[in-house]
Design a protein around this motif. Structure first.
Motif, PDB file in Angstrom:
ATOM      1  N   CYS A  82      38.641  -2.697  54.296  1.00 16.77           N
ATOM      2  CA  CYS A  82      38.637  -1.965  55.565  1.00 16.77           C
ATOM      3  C   CYS A  82      37.227  -1.914  56.153  1.00 16.77           C
ATOM      4  O   CYS A  82      37.049  -2.006  57.365  1.00 16.77           O
ATOM      5  CB  CYS A  82      39.164  -0.553  55.362  1.00 16.77           C
ATOM      6  SG  CYS A  82      40.913  -0.494  54.888  1.00 16.77           S
ATOM      7  N   ALA A  83      36.226  -1.757  55.295  1.00 13.73           N
ATOM      8  CA  ALA A  83      34.836  -1.724  55.751  1.00 13.73           C
ATOM      9  C   ALA A  83      33.929  -2.262  54.659  1.00 13.73           C
ATOM     10  O   ALA A  83      34.212  -2.108  53.469  1.00 13.73           O
ATOM     11  CB  ALA A  83      34.428  -0.304  56.133  1.00 13.73           C
ATOM     12  N   SER A 177      36.028   8.588  55.801  1.00 14.98           N
ATOM     13  CA  SER A 177      36.725   7.426  56.333  1.00 14.98           C
ATOM     14  C   SER A 177      36.245   6.191  55.564  1.00 14.98           C
ATOM     15  O   SER A 177      35.256   6.246  54.819  1.00 14.98           O
ATOM     16  CB  SER A 177      36.393   7.246  57.817  1.00 14.98           C
ATOM     17  OG  SER A 177      35.019   6.897  57.977  1.00 14.98           O
ATOM     18  N   HIS A 178      36.933   5.072  55.734  1.00 13.17           N
ATOM     19  CA  HIS A 178      36.494   3.854  55.056  1.00 13.17           C
ATOM     20  C   HIS A 178      35.112   3.415  55.543  1.00 13.17           C
ATOM     21  O   HIS A 178      34.292   2.935  54.747  1.00 13.17           O
ATOM     22  CB  HIS A 178      37.510   2.729  55.271  1.00 13.17           C
ATOM     23  CG  HIS A 178      38.758   2.891  54.456  1.00 13.17           C
ATOM     24  ND1 HIS A 178      38.785   2.701  53.090  1.00 13.17           N
ATOM     25  CD2 HIS A 178      40.020   3.242  54.809  1.00 13.17           C
ATOM     26  CE1 HIS A 178      40.015   2.912  52.634  1.00 13.17           C
ATOM     27  NE2 HIS A 178      40.774   3.248  53.654  1.00 13.17           N
ATOM     28  N   THR A 179      34.846   3.587  56.815  1.00 13.54           N
ATOM     29  CA  THR A 179      33.539   3.215  57.359  1.00 13.54           C
ATOM     30  C   THR A 179      32.435   4.046  56.720  1.00 13.54           C
ATOM     31  O   THR A 179      31.378   3.517  56.348  1.00 13.54           O
ATOM     32  CB  THR A 179      33.524   3.410  58.887  1.00 13.54           C
ATOM     33  OG1 THR A 179      34.539   2.585  59.480  1.00 13.54           O
ATOM     34  CG2 THR A 179      32.170   3.018  59.467  1.00 13.54           C
ATOM     35  N   GLU A 180      32.659   5.327  56.570  1.00  9.01           N
ATOM     36  CA  GLU A 180      31.666   6.185  55.925  1.00  9.01           C
ATOM     37  C   GLU A 180      31.527   5.849  54.450  1.00  9.01           C
ATOM     38  O   GLU A 180      30.412   5.785  53.909  1.00  9.01           O
ATOM     39  CB  GLU A 180      32.071   7.648  56.085  1.00  9.01           C
ATOM     40  CG  GLU A 180      32.026   8.162  57.515  1.00  9.01           C
ATOM     41  CD  GLU A 180      32.658   9.532  57.662  1.00  9.01           C
ATOM     42  OE1 GLU A 180      32.157  10.320  58.482  1.00  9.01           O
ATOM     43  OE2 GLU A 180      33.650   9.819  56.953  1.00  9.01           O
ATOM     44  N   VAL A 369      24.925   6.590  57.834  1.00 10.97           N
ATOM     45  CA  VAL A 369      25.209   5.312  58.490  1.00 10.97           C
ATOM     46  C   VAL A 369      24.248   5.130  59.650  1.00 10.97           C
ATOM     47  O   VAL A 369      24.206   5.956  60.573  1.00 10.97           O
ATOM     48  CB  VAL A 369      26.669   5.262  58.999  1.00 10.97           C
ATOM     49  CG1 VAL A 369      26.936   3.945  59.708  1.00 10.97           C
ATOM     50  CG2 VAL A 369      27.635   5.460  57.839  1.00 10.97           C
ATOM     51  N   THR A 372      27.177   0.884  63.073  1.00 13.21           N
ATOM     52  CA  THR A 372      28.429   0.233  62.703  1.00 13.21           C
ATOM     53  C   THR A 372      28.672  -0.974  63.607  1.00 13.21           C
ATOM     54  O   THR A 372      28.463  -0.897  64.820  1.00 13.21           O
ATOM     55  CB  THR A 372      29.605   1.215  62.829  1.00 13.21           C
ATOM     56  OG1 THR A 372      29.357   2.352  61.993  1.00 13.21           O
ATOM     57  CG2 THR A 372      30.904   0.565  62.392  1.00 13.21           C
ATOM     58  N   ASN A 374      31.431  -4.459  64.434  1.00  6.30           N
ATOM     59  CA  ASN A 374      32.753  -5.048  64.250  1.00  6.30           C
ATOM     60  C   ASN A 374      32.643  -6.312  63.408  1.00  6.30           C
ATOM     61  O   ASN A 374      31.566  -6.887  63.246  1.00  6.30           O
ATOM     62  CB  ASN A 374      33.391  -5.376  65.603  1.00  6.30           C
ATOM     63  CG  ASN A 374      33.675  -4.132  66.423  1.00  6.30           C
ATOM     64  OD1 ASN A 374      34.014  -3.089  65.868  1.00  6.30           O
ATOM     65  ND2 ASN A 374      33.526  -4.234  67.742  1.00  6.30           N
ATOM     66  N   VAL A 395      26.997  -0.833  58.462  1.00  5.39           N
ATOM     67  CA  VAL A 395      28.380  -0.986  58.008  1.00  5.39           C
ATOM     68  C   VAL A 395      29.139  -1.887  58.971  1.00  5.39           C
ATOM     69  O   VAL A 395      28.969  -1.804  60.195  1.00  5.39           O
ATOM     70  CB  VAL A 395      29.082   0.384  57.903  1.00  5.39           C
ATOM     71  CG1 VAL A 395      30.554   0.224  57.517  1.00  5.39           C
ATOM     72  CG2 VAL A 395      28.375   1.277  56.877  1.00  5.39           C
ATOM     73  N   GLN A 397      32.962  -2.973  60.128  1.00  2.06           N
ATOM     74  CA  GLN A 397      34.389  -2.638  60.076  1.00  2.06           C
ATOM     75  C   GLN A 397      35.190  -3.936  60.020  1.00  2.06           C
ATOM     76  O   GLN A 397      35.090  -4.771  60.918  1.00  2.06           O
ATOM     77  CB  GLN A 397      34.797  -1.820  61.296  1.00  2.06           C
ATOM     78  CG  GLN A 397      34.181  -0.439  61.352  1.00  2.06           C
ATOM     79  CD  GLN A 397      34.559   0.333  62.601  1.00  2.06           C
ATOM     80  OE1 GLN A 397      34.556  -0.209  63.692  1.00  2.06           O
ATOM     81  NE2 GLN A 397      34.905   1.596  62.433  1.00  2.06           N
ATOM     82  N   LYS A 400      41.586  -2.030  59.899  1.00  2.00           N
ATOM     83  CA  LYS A 400      41.970  -0.634  59.884  1.00  2.00           C
ATOM     84  C   LYS A 400      42.868  -0.334  58.694  1.00  2.00           C
ATOM     85  O   LYS A 400      43.658  -1.166  58.274  1.00  2.00           O
ATOM     86  CB  LYS A 400      42.675  -0.267  61.186  1.00  2.00           C
ATOM     87  CG  LYS A 400      41.794  -0.384  62.422  1.00  2.00           C
ATOM     88  CD  LYS A 400      42.550  -0.001  63.668  1.00  2.00           C
ATOM     89  CE  LYS A 400      41.657  -0.133  64.908  1.00  2.00           C
ATOM     90  NZ  LYS A 400      42.386   0.200  66.147  1.00  2.00           N
TER      91      LYS A 400
END
Length: 405
Positions: A82-83, A177-180, A369, A372, A374, A395, A397, A400
């Motif tokens: 996811c990330a 979240s996955h990003t975090e 972070v 971010t 894409n 990070v 992404q 999702k």
């Protein structure tokens, strides 16, 4: 008390070298034996960013035809990414840093030809969802949200899927979240290895210890600050003036601005330290060890070592000999002065991430972070990382969490 994780992992480790299942098919050219993995039914290719040679940012190439990761050992899992988090090591690896040692780790018997690591996928941090488990994996199941730090000799996380060992992966913090979450694993396990495994610190012995972090605003530094403050240590860091407010927000007790002049002078005026974590390197060793309390078990742990550079320049055998001689000489030199000199290294560890997850969910550690990007912006993410002076992590992404598995 022994945790379920420890019991399961200890049993899995006994089976770690168990050969993967194989199946034999017969064709007109005779019997053909291949590794069996049910993940082969998922498809044979996936989107990924790869490099086909070492070099600058121009070697990064996006492809929809990267080889789909296969479970080769019974303790592995396939993770839908996811990330992915980027680290300075990724920039180094893109340019060939550590290639000699990592090639030996991938192919200890030198069976494969030079360059067999390509196409190579970078990215050391992953947060995602397990889509398949090996036969010996008992602690995880399909659909679990997980995070992991991927060893640099393995294919990385800048792809739709990645394979990791069950001993390297951990359940993701529920509060992130996955990003975090992707901002934490690699720096966390690096700092944990340096401070806990090498430095001997723990939540039970850290209270009131004086710790100095040289280079406190980067990924490892920001995590180390939070870990040490959660454990009750007194933390001093060096950073630029622009980062001072940022690191103070993480709870540091004292900040020394390196842009105001030589930091050894203001640091020498302070009470001596029990441990120094060096993320800077260079000439810091010349003066930093004088800041430690002598004959008290004080340790200097540096994450900036010549190990990979030596093996790249001198070859594996000569490089390792040179490295051993260097660290032994330095350790002895400083031991007679009453302080311990150590090198710290990244060490993947699912159990360590288990403990860190609990601290994150308890609000003791938060992700930092910087920016971010894409999945289509991986080259721009590398450009940002190369500029340096980042406060926290970059990070990417990938997908999702709600996407079809």
């Amino acid at each position: 008390m022994t945790s379920v994780r420890q019991l399961v992992c200890s049993r899995s480790l006994l089976r770690l070298h168990k050969p993967p299942r194989v199946q034999t098919s017969v064709s007109g050219h005779g019997a053909e034996t291949r590794l069996f993995s049910s993940s082969s039914r998922r498809g044979t290719v996936m989107p990924a960013w790869v490099i086909d040679a070492y070099g600058s940012n121009g070697v990064l190439r996006f492809t929809k035809n990267a080889g789909f990761p296969i479970i080769n050992y019974p303790n592995e899992v396939v993770v839908k990414v996811c990330a992915a988090g980027l680290n300075p090591l990724d920039v180094g690896m893109r340019g060939g840093y550590g290639a000699a040692t990592l090639s030996m780790k991938r192919d200890p018997l030198s069976i494969k030809q030079s360059g067999s690591e390509f196409p190579l996928i970078l990215g050391r941090d992953v947060s995602g969802i397990i889509m398949e488990c090996g036969l010996d994996v008992k602690y995880f199941r399909e659909g679990d949200e997980v995070w992991a730090a991927i060893p640099p000799w393995k294919q990385g996380s800048l792809a739709e899927f990645v394979v990791v060992s069950g001993n390297e992966v951990s359940h993701k913090p529920k509060s992130l979240s996955h990003t975090e979450a992707a901002a934490i694993p690699y720096v966390a396990t690096t700092a944990w290895s340096a401070l806990v495994n090498t430095g001997g610190l723990s939540k039970d012995n850290c209270a009131n210890k004086r710790i100095l972090i040289l280079g406190g605003s980067g990924g490892v530094g920001t995590f180390a600050i939070q870990l040490l403050k959660a454990w009750g240590a007194h933390v001093t860091v060096t950073c630029s003036q622009n980062a001072e407010r940022f690191v103070r927000g993480l709870g540091v007790d004292h900040v020394v601005n390196y842009t105001a002049g030589p930091v050894e002078e203001p640091l020498s005026a302070l009470e001596k330290f029990n441990l120094i974590l060096d993320n800077v390197g260079g000439d810091t060793e010349r003066w930093a060890l004088n800041l430690l309390k002598p004959w008290s078990g004080a340790k200097y742990v540096t994450l900036v070592t010549p190990f990979l550079q030596n093996t790249d320049m001198l070859g594996i055998a000569d490089g390792m000999m040179q490295t051993a001689a260097t660290v032994a000489t330095k350790a002895l030199k400083h031991l007679v002065k009453g302080v311990h000199y150590r090198w710290g290294f990244f060490a993947p560890s699912g159990p360590a991430l288990d403990e860190i997850r609990d601290m994150v969910d308890a609000g003791q550690i938060r992700p930092v972070v910087e920016e971010t990007f894409n999945f289509s912006q991986v080259p721009q993410a590398f450009e940002k990382l190369e500029k340096g002076h980042a406060r926290g992590k970059i990070v990417v992404q990938i997908s999702k969490a709600g996407d079809e598995l």
